[in-house]
Design an enzyme around this catalytic site. Sequence first.
Site, PDB file in Angstrom:
ATOM      1  N   HIS A   1       0.852  -1.187   0.000  1.00 51.86           N
ATOM      2  CA  HIS A   1       0.000   0.000   0.000  1.00 51.86           C
ATOM      3  C   HIS A   1       0.888   1.237   0.000  1.00 51.86           C
ATOM      4  CE1 HIS A   1       1.222  -0.651   4.149  1.00 51.86           C
ATOM      5  NE2 HIS A   1       0.967   0.634   4.386  1.00 51.86           N
TER       6      HIS A   1
ATOM      7  N   ASP B   1       0.873   5.285   1.816  1.00 49.21           N
ATOM      8  CA  ASP B   1       0.285   5.843   3.029  1.00 49.21           C
ATOM      9  C   ASP B   1      -0.599   7.064   2.824  1.00 49.21           C
ATOM     10  OD1 ASP B   1       1.343   3.878   4.630  1.00 49.21           O
ATOM     11  OD2 ASP B   1       3.142   5.012   5.159  1.00 49.21           O
TER      12      ASP B   1
ATOM     13  N   HIS C   1       4.730  -0.008  -0.173  1.00 45.11           N
ATOM     14  CA  HIS C   1       5.466  -0.905   0.713  1.00 45.11           C
ATOM     15  C   HIS C   1       4.510  -1.889   1.365  1.00 45.11           C
ATOM     16  CE1 HIS C   1       4.061   2.538   3.068  1.00 45.11           C
ATOM     17  NE2 HIS C   1       3.992   1.722   4.114  1.00 45.11           N
TER      18      HIS C   1
ATOM     19  N   ARG D   1       6.516  -9.495  16.569  1.00 46.26           N
ATOM     20  CA  ARG D   1       7.232  -8.359  15.957  1.00 46.26           C
ATOM     21  C   ARG D   1       6.616  -7.068  16.475  1.00 46.26           C
ATOM     22  NH1 ARG D   1       5.824  -4.797  11.877  1.00 46.26           N
ATOM     23  NH2 ARG D   1       7.377  -4.224  10.300  1.00 46.26           N
TER      24      ARG D   1
END
Length: 724
Positions: free
Chosen positions: A556, A558, A628, A638
């Site tokens: 996507h 931002d 990204h 994570r």
Amino acid sequence: MASLLLPLLLALAAATATSAGRLVPYDLLYADGVRAYLAREWPRAAELLQRSLHSYAGLQEARSACRHACRAEAAFAQGPAAPWEAVFFERVLQRADCLQHCLGRRLGGPPSAHRVSHAIQRDFEQREPYNYLQVAFFQLKKLDQAVSAAHTFFVANPQHLQMREDIEKYRRMSGVKADSFRDLEATPLWEAYEAGVQHYNADEYLEAVARLEESLGEALSALEECRTLCEGPWEEEEEQEKDEDQEEEKEDMQPGLYEAIAAHYVQVLKCRQQCVIEIATKPGRISATEDFIPSHLDLLQFAYDQGGNKTLAAECAASYLLFYPMDEPMLEKMNQYRTELGKNKAVKARENIQHYVQRSLMEKRLIYYAVEHLGGTFNDPDLWTPDELIPESLKEQQREDQEKQKQETLDMEEREKRGPLPFEGITVTMDSQQMNGTQRVVFDQVLTESECRDLLRLTKAAGGTGDGFRGRRSPHTPHERFEGLTVLKAMKLAQNGDVDWKDAKLLLQASEKSRKITESYFTPGKKLHFSFTHLVCRTAVEGEQEGRMDLSHPVHADNCLLDPEGNECWREPPAYVYRDYSGILYLNDDFQGGGLFFTELDTVTVTAKVRPKCGRLVAFSSGKENPHGVWAVRSGRRCAVALWYTHSQEHAEQERVKAEELMEKKAAKQYKLDGQLHQGEDHGSSSSQESPMPSDRARTTGRRHKPSSQGTQHPKELRPRDEF
């Protein structure tokens, strides 16, 4: 070029000598001054640093004066009264003897004692001593001198963020005079030139010619000074080999008499040619003003013409044509002037400009001959060099060198626009070029291992009480759980005692540190506001990873809606169109998968990959240039701080404002409690400001300090500056 220092520095002449008439080498004074600075011996540090600046200026002045004097005393003969070699070298020896004795008298010792390393010389050229000097003066409560030293350093280093911040705090201090913000090394050249251009642009031509004539005179004088200082020692263009066999081989290959003379002389000629770049580059700038001397004549020609002085206008036009003899607009003006002045009126170029052009062309011929026949390179600083002067064999190489130099200058300017990083120890691991894109960068060592552990502790303590998706299945994949915590929620949890206040405060500090780094790198001077801050963890769901084909977060952008088939990204709602930059601050790497990757607009072609690790910050612009995604987290947890920024203040993160208010209330409450515990003690130093500290370019920075914006000017004892 000898610096023009304040009478303050010139008054130190006597103090700079350890014995009558002897000038102490400036590198020794500088080293002692820095040592005194580190020992916080402020009076001694201020004295030694000032003496080093005076010694530096005195050495330059002595070298220039002696070379001028010896040029007249041991002038080369004009006629063949004797065999040329004997006549020539007799004068060479006489001039060398003259220089040695002249410098010895002026310096009070052997000139060789004043040879310094390139690093020290570069420090003085970049005004680094003033960086130390401002702190020493501040500690001595000499605010006017501290401000002048800080301003002098800042003029030559305008991209230095710490000094910019210190300058602003000095401006807010009571008792600081406006005229204290003065450049102690200012020369009349740039003040006159900029004033002349301003008058010119305002159509104030009488005032313009006065200041431009002053500027031109100062420029030609500065050129002569610079050219004289080019007659220094031979400088190796490459580092000496340390291997003994290579040293012996190098000794065997030392050039003979004429080769050595030719090499050194060509080096001097190249230095002289580059002087126009030096005088045409304003302190703090990278690029020189193009055609600095010819542009003066062009402006003067027009200003004199508009002011009604056709004679001087014609003289300036004729002088300009020495540089560009085929310039059609100027040739037309010359014909017009000749008609208006009459055929009997002789129009000549200025003698000093004729001499300048003829001498420059002679030196260029010698340099090009040397490059063509003896090897080497030459980056011609002038745009007006006649094409026929350049040998045919060098023209193509010349064009390539000029293009390369131009590109290097543009690259350097782009790097300078980004400005230095505002914190020490941070490294740029990958830039846009290494990441095959634009507006992308990876920083390391933004957080320490202990800070990462503290933030991870915050995520575990928040646990199911966090906001975001509260540990539910991720909206992007059923194979992971997603936990999120905003800064406001973290503060409220700390207020309720569910998490440690220090950990919640660290989240604010770490995100602010990331914002400052991103702002200084991409948009120095243009404020970035937080749009949203989110501490997020993605945990792989055990037993559901086998055969998994999806991503942790699909590709996507931002601030726009990706259209892979149309190879476009539409900046329209529901996208967050106001976002300008994004960042991810990683906290751990003890998991599998979860790496960040960038793609082309097709969302398929991967252009860069980033592996998470503690303290690593990835920052990038939020638009279509940076699609990204995140690889699947296949095992483990994570965690990272996701950050989005905007230039639009109206879209600034309101939750953050509330979180900071809660933190301030907590700090005020703690301060009140501490005050009750220490009643009766002297708190006079609590309102004192911290001391400024030299830039990160200084080689000694175990601690950093800066002036406070408080009104009082009574410095307290230095204390370590908070990392954030």
